[in-house]
Design a protein around this motif. Structure first.
Motif, short mmCIF file in Angstrom:
data_model
loop_
_atom_site.label_atom_id
_atom_site.label_comp_id
_atom_site.label_asym_id
_atom_site.label_seq_id
_atom_site.Cartn_x
_atom_site.Cartn_y
_atom_site.Cartn_z
N LEU A 94 -5.86 -2.99 -6.27
CA LEU A 94 -5.76 -4.72 -6.88
C LEU A 94 -4.28 -5.16 -7.62
CD1 LEU A 94 -9.66 -4.55 -6.11
CD2 LEU A 94 -8.12 -4.77 -4.70
N ARG A 95 -4.39 -5.23 -9.14
CA ARG A 95 -3.66 -5.96 -10.05
C ARG A 95 -2.41 -6.15 -9.21
NH1 ARG A 95 -6.42 -5.19 -15.95
NH2 ARG A 95 -8.54 -5.82 -14.91
N TYR A 96 -2.24 -4.93 -8.07
CA TYR A 96 -0.63 -3.89 -8.41
C TYR A 96 -0.78 -4.59 -6.74
CZ TYR A 96 3.64 -1.88 -6.55
OH TYR A 96 4.88 -1.78 -6.54
N GLU A 107 -11.03 7.15 -10.16
CA GLU A 107 -11.49 6.47 -8.62
C GLU A 107 -11.61 4.83 -8.73
OE1 GLU A 107 -9.05 6.39 -4.99
OE2 GLU A 107 -10.08 8.51 -5.88
N ASP A 108 -12.32 4.58 -9.14
CA ASP A 108 -12.78 3.25 -8.94
C ASP A 108 -11.27 2.39 -9.59
OD1 ASP A 108 -14.29 2.99 -7.56
OD2 ASP A 108 -16.07 3.12 -9.69
N ALA A 152 1.10 -1.53 0.07
CA ALA A 152 0.52 -0.44 0.26
C ALA A 152 1.10 1.52 -0.47
CB ALA A 152 -1.38 0.01 1.79
N ASP A 153 1.96 1.32 1.10
CA ASP A 153 2.82 2.35 0.68
C ASP A 153 3.84 2.55 -0.44
OD1 ASP A 153 2.53 3.05 3.35
OD2 ASP A 153 4.27 1.98 3.88
N GLU A 154 3.58 1.67 -0.82
CA GLU A 154 4.26 1.99 -2.29
C GLU A 154 3.30 2.09 -3.80
OE1 GLU A 154 6.27 -2.37 -3.82
OE2 GLU A 154 7.18 -2.99 -2.16
N PHE A 155 2.46 2.16 -3.74
CA PHE A 155 1.03 2.13 -4.23
C PHE A 155 0.76 3.44 -3.66
CE2 PHE A 155 -3.15 2.96 -5.77
CZ PHE A 155 -2.80 2.02 -7.74
N GLU A 156 0.82 3.70 -3.37
CA GLU A 156 0.51 5.54 -2.85
C GLU A 156 0.86 6.31 -3.52
OE1 GLU A 156 -2.27 6.51 -1.13
OE2 GLU A 156 -3.08 4.75 -1.68
#
Length: 173
Positions: free
Chosen positions: A39-41, A31-32, A6-10
Motif C-alpha cells: 500500500l505504501r509502495y 503477510e500483513d 502490482a507486477d513490480e511489487f510481486e
C-alpha cells in the motif's frame, strides 16, 4: 507490455515476506506487513525511488519494528509458550530446507533470536546474516549510524552465543 505496480511489487514479495516472517515469527503478521508495504509502495512517488528492493526492505523492516514494539505489550500479558508458527510452502513442506534435521535447526535458531534479541538487534542480525546486507545498507534501512549498526550487530552476535537465556520465566507460567 507495460508492468503494473502490482507486477513490480510481486517480484519482491517472497523476499519481503521472508524478511517479515523472520522478524515477526508469525506468517499472518508477516503477510500483513508485506501488504502494508504494498500500500505504501503503490502510494509512493516511484520516480524518486532509485532502488525499489532496498526501499521496500526498509519499509517492511520499519513496519515490523513498529509491530514488535506494539506487540511487546500484548505478548507480555500472554501466558504460555510463545513460538513462531510454521510456514507451509507451495509443495506442503515446512521451510526452504530439505531435511527435517535442517528445518529443526532453523526453527531452533529462530527461537533463539526471538528470545535473546531486542527487535532492533533482531532486525540488524537478520539483515546481516540472512540477507547479507552490509552495515552501511542496514544503517540506511533502520535509520541508524553505521557505527551503531556495527555495535548492535556485535551485541546481537554475543547474545546469540550466550549459553543461557536472557529471561527466566516464573515457575507458575
Amino acid at each position: 507490455m507495460t508492468t503494473t505496480i502490482a507486477d513490480e511489487f510481486e517480484v519482491h514479495r517472497p523476499r519481503l515476506f521472508s524478511l517479515a516472517y523472520r522478524l515477526l515469527g508469525s506468517a499472518e503478521e508477516a503477510e500483513d506487513a508485506v501488504q502494508d508495504a504494498y500500500l505504501r509502495y503503490s502510494g509512493a512517488d516511484r520516480a524518486g525511488i532509485e532502488h525499489p528492493a532496498a526501499w521496500l526492505a526498509k519499509v517492511v523492516t520499519n513496519l515490523c519494528l513498529n509491530r514488535l514494539t506494539s506487540a511487546r505489550a500484548r505478548r507480555e500479558r500472554y501466558v504460555g509458550t510463545w513460538l513462531p508458527e510454521p510456514v507451509v510452502t507451495g509443495n506442503g513442506a515446512l521451510g526452504p530446507l530439505e531435511s527435517a534435521e535442517q528445518r529443526d535447526a532453523v526453527s531452533m535458531a529462530m527461537l533463539v533470536l526471538l528470545e535473546r534479541l531486542t527487535p532492533t538487534e533482531r532486525a540488524v542480525y537478520v539483515l546481516r546474516e540472512a540477507f547479507g546486507y552490509g552495515h552501511r545498507e542496514i544503517a540506511g534501512v533502520l535509520d541508524l549510524s553505521e557505527a551503531n549498526c556495527r555495535q548492535v550487530y556485535r551485541r546481537a552476535v554475543r547474545r546469540v552465543g550466550e549459553p543461557q537465556a536472557r529471561f527466566e520465566p516464573a515457575s507458575e507460567q
